[in-house]
Design an enzyme around this catalytic site. Sequence first.
Site, PDB file in Angstrom:
ATOM      1  N   GLU A 141      25.834 -25.093 -23.478  1.00 46.10           N
ATOM      2  CA  GLU A 141      26.802 -26.208 -23.378  1.00 46.10           C
ATOM      3  C   GLU A 141      26.539 -27.222 -24.489  1.00 46.10           C
ATOM      4  O   GLU A 141      26.495 -28.428 -24.270  1.00 46.10           O
ATOM      5  CB  GLU A 141      26.688 -26.874 -21.995  1.00 46.10           C
ATOM      6  CG  GLU A 141      26.721 -25.880 -20.839  1.00 46.10           C
ATOM      7  CD  GLU A 141      26.803 -26.521 -19.462  1.00 46.10           C
ATOM      8  OE1 GLU A 141      26.095 -27.510 -19.227  1.00 46.10           O
ATOM      9  OE2 GLU A 141      27.596 -26.034 -18.626  1.00 46.10           O
TER      10      GLU A 141
ATOM     11  N   CYS B 190      29.715 -30.628 -11.435  1.00 47.15           N
ATOM     12  CA  CYS B 190      29.596 -31.920 -12.100  1.00 47.15           C
ATOM     13  C   CYS B 190      30.939 -32.490 -12.529  1.00 47.15           C
ATOM     14  O   CYS B 190      31.160 -33.697 -12.455  1.00 47.15           O
ATOM     15  CB  CYS B 190      28.674 -31.807 -13.319  1.00 47.15           C
ATOM     16  SG  CYS B 190      29.057 -30.424 -14.401  1.00 47.15           S
TER      17      CYS B 190
END
Lengths: 627, 627
Positions: free
Chosen positions: A309, A393
């Site tokens: 990421e 998230c």
Amino acid sequence: MSVPLRRLQPFELGNVAVEGGFWGARLQTNRRATIPHVYRKCKATGRIDAFRLRWRRGQPNPPHIFWDSDVAKWIEAASYALTTQRSPQLAKTLEEVVDLVAGAQQADGYLNVHFTAVEPEKRWKNLRDWHELYCAGHLIEAAVAHHQATGSRTLLAAMIRYADYIGSVFGRGKGGYPGHEEIELALVKLYRLTGERRYLALSKCFVDRRGRRPHFFDAEAAARGEDPAATRARRAGDYDNCQAHLPVRKQAEAVGHAVRAMYLYSGMADLAAETHDAGLLAACRRLWNSATTRRMYVIGGIGSARHGERLTRDYDLPNESAYAETCAAIALVFFAHRMLQIDPDRGYADVMERALYNGVLSGVSLDGRKFFYVNPLASAGGHHRQDWFGCACCPTNLARLLASLGLYVYSAAEANVYVHLYAAGEGSGEVAGRRVTIAQETRYPWDGRVRITVGLDTPCRFALMLRIPGWCRKYKVSVNGERVRPAVRKGYARIARRWRGGDAVALSLDMPVERIVAHPGVAEDAGRVAIQRGPIVYCLEQCDHAADVRSIRLPDKAALTARFDRKLLGGVVVIGGAGLAASPAGWKGKLYRPLSGKRRKVRLKAIPYCLWDNRAPGAMAVWLPRA
Amino acid sequence: MSVPLRRLQPFELGNVAVEGGFWGARLQTNRRATIPHVYRKCKATGRIDAFRLRWRRGQPNPPHIFWDSDVAKWIEAASYALTTQRSPQLAKTLEEVVDLVAGAQQADGYLNVHFTAVEPEKRWKNLRDWHELYCAGHLIEAAVAHHQATGSRTLLAAMIRYADYIGSVFGRGKGGYPGHEEIELALVKLYRLTGERRYLALSKCFVDRRGRRPHFFDAEAAARGEDPAATRARRAGDYDNCQAHLPVRKQAEAVGHAVRAMYLYSGMADLAAETHDAGLLAACRRLWNSATTRRMYVIGGIGSARHGERLTRDYDLPNESAYAETCAAIALVFFAHRMLQIDPDRGYADVMERALYNGVLSGVSLDGRKFFYVNPLASAGGHHRQDWFGCACCPTNLARLLASLGLYVYSAAEANVYVHLYAAGEGSGEVAGRRVTIAQETRYPWDGRVRITVGLDTPCRFALMLRIPGWCRKYKVSVNGERVRPAVRKGYARIARRWRGGDAVALSLDMPVERIVAHPGVAEDAGRVAIQRGPIVYCLEQCDHAADVRSIRLPDKAALTARFDRKLLGGVVVIGGAGLAASPAGWKGKLYRPLSGKRRKVRLKAIPYCLWDNRAPGAMAVWLPRA
């Protein structure tokens, strides 16, 4: 080193109403659909009940190491929502959750479900990977928001105890810092609320230790009996994945996990502002420039690589494989907003706006119940929003950002009122010792006209600082119907006068359809344009086209026209024009063939990127080849 | 199921001389530079001396699990080189290495350095990951080549013993097959040399067992005490990484590790041909179509993804992040050549030629001493050939392919002689019961004219089958100066007549510069063209341009002209034309900006892709945006 740092103060959330218009509708959906949806998901997946600490070895569904953060972000979102609008039902649910969370606190102040109920023996054994301080940070943010919304001290008192316990373990003279940053900025919030400098000092410890040698992550790995080198080799990256490759003041490139990076830099900006630390601010500026002038998608997304990421290299911005996590765009908004309060330069607000209208808002469906974690700029048709994620998230982050959007619209600074974003509604704050209300009427971003009315009890001299967005090349301002030509300071038009209640400012921002090109270093966008109008980046969606949208070319000279379609996607400006498409015929069994002279005209219809995948599933493209 | 499979027979390597012209120079470099370089590297890194089995626990540099394959491929390369050209020095070194290798054989026939000297307890414990059967396959190929080149039975006898031992462990009634295919095709070579059908049967065991349930890789993981599901979850992919997701006859998509896939399919094609297995051949055709009509780069490279060195999805062909391993292009040549011998359709030869001239040859520098493992189609300037790799499969694979290039030029089939590739030199084979020599004079690929002279002792009737490449849309053929208009069968012009020694055929292939487009599904190439002339794919290299080559656009109407430059890169045709470049000015601090109407003309100069990175390091681009 102490230097004066100029400092803007956002209008308090409770004093800002974002109502009607573009954002009003989305914020209403956030309150009515997203926040309840996130609660139901947290409940259904066991995240909330996990705080009862009843999980026992051998049972299914052990609480995950970062579940706490999801519940914390929901508390934060619900608190912001209650700050701006009453809801007895939500308030009741919120108190139940807060009681549950606070009830999970241990005698020594520790509060983490996984490392209490599942693996208590591993408490603080792996700061690099196990997210304890990250979860603590989110709980602290939640506690601050909850207290501000309700006046309740239930969660705040618990978090003060937890923060003090964390301070006793990691404070001055100790070592350690989190692999996933977050607590740094949370501790500054706690300091701002309580005035207790020890929280600022603890945040500074975490920031200043980062990346120093000998390396803490090696030491803790060795303490676990691991070979740190072997561990690093197996992982997504080296220390740079968590921005721990260098002391932060020596960092010049935005690297590693994008959300971690932005949370860290946000905390650094907070510390720089509070401690007047010019060195730290200089690092923030370097990292800002790295992230936003060389590593950011046109939608305001950052972090190109799925693997880790991560932020990768300058100008490495692939479209179809873009990661551009929703949380990273949100975290970029956090960082931008903090820099903007230190230095009111429209560059920060431009990025903030770019992210908000594009790479953030794309994260949630129009109905508020489906989410993108990943935001590609091209799709073959297989990418769709989901109603939840194992790693959840993004939905929770969207909920809290949208619920607190009012914070991002206005700031006060001595005798200046800043309007950073144009959004229907109003806000009030203390300016030059008086309460000033700024009311906006506007259809922005569909229209560049904004009518601002100043509310004041008694006349008062101050400067209204109106942001002229970087995308805008022509604009007009008038006050009470008379054209004025204000000086522009760092992108803000300064209208200084003795204001009276009822004074009206008309701002008109020219908002033509533009073809945007990327820096020549962005190889994948070479020979391509993106369509942008105002702050909105457009895309082609397959359901509006017969030809494969990823093959549609846009002639430089083709006229592009904007038209408001009130029936489409809740009412949007669509862009129409004539494009050229590749012929789909004659390809059977072929992968390559000579270019033919044939041209196939197609009608193209571009919709706002943030609204794609709300209709029939299909391919999508932002960057169109020029023709 | 037994069906007749038509079968071509390549001219024997020893009977083909590829001399002069394009390939002559490259093959000379291969003999003079690459093969000695690879030997020195194998020696210096310990790969050769590892066969002395002197490594002891605690010593540095333990022989790696697939070192054996590097030495095997060097033996194969050296053997091919000696087949076509005498070299007492090389012959002496080769015999030393062969003696060393054969001397490492164990009493039971086993021959593997790592699992003899380093981890003997792990022999055959992990066929999925540990490459023992892969190394065995390369040693068998080496033994066949060595025997054919020298007549020596030293290595062949050892490998026959090893193959028989492998048969005793994995033959009929047993289980197991390799995670990295290779032995399947090697065993067919051993069968062809020895005539022993047991090797064919063993190859068939390995192929037919593949992908069946219960899954062998799970069983062996369980036998090692592992949880197979957990292991799979951690790895690059599931069974499909090694083409073991389905029984091979049910496979329809070319998936997983690209080299493994092509080695497997090559072995399947061999088995299909030898056993007249129509079902297996049908699978080969499906896999061929999948790989070459939906998953192949224009350079003939395959395997888009670095992660797992894998084939990914249809039309997923990113340029800058392309993996396109040199070995995968080489293995595609192997597969193509085998399919071509079964079914003389130019489609197979077209792919073979595309790979050879582009994605294979790019793998080695002009001086023969530096190698690409990865072959991207665009580079920011950071990608360069290296003189060796820890995983050194590509240099050794290049050495053996180039040394055996003669095998790929001609085939005989009853009363037909096929010319698949145009390359200066000559070859001879048995046709219609007589020895026929085909001599070629040509400057191909720089020029489309080929002069073929037939050599024969006594006149004889047969058909000369000349491949008309797929890229060629106009051509002329004459025999002894008289224009003929041969029928074209599956892309081969058939000139059947009673040939006499000295008969001359002139083939003239029109070779204009072409703009190539990719299938509309290849999103990254939308609105782009590649420049191709004959079989050569071109690229822009930074050292020939002031503007960033990745931003240069090519107007559809711009004339492109070909010119031979004898001083450049050993003599190449370069393509010149007028392009448009993005302005490099005014970008400071900016990543995006509105398109300006300004056009900046630049002179572009394209060089063959296979020759990039032989001069000053810099950026490179194959697919140019259209303008």
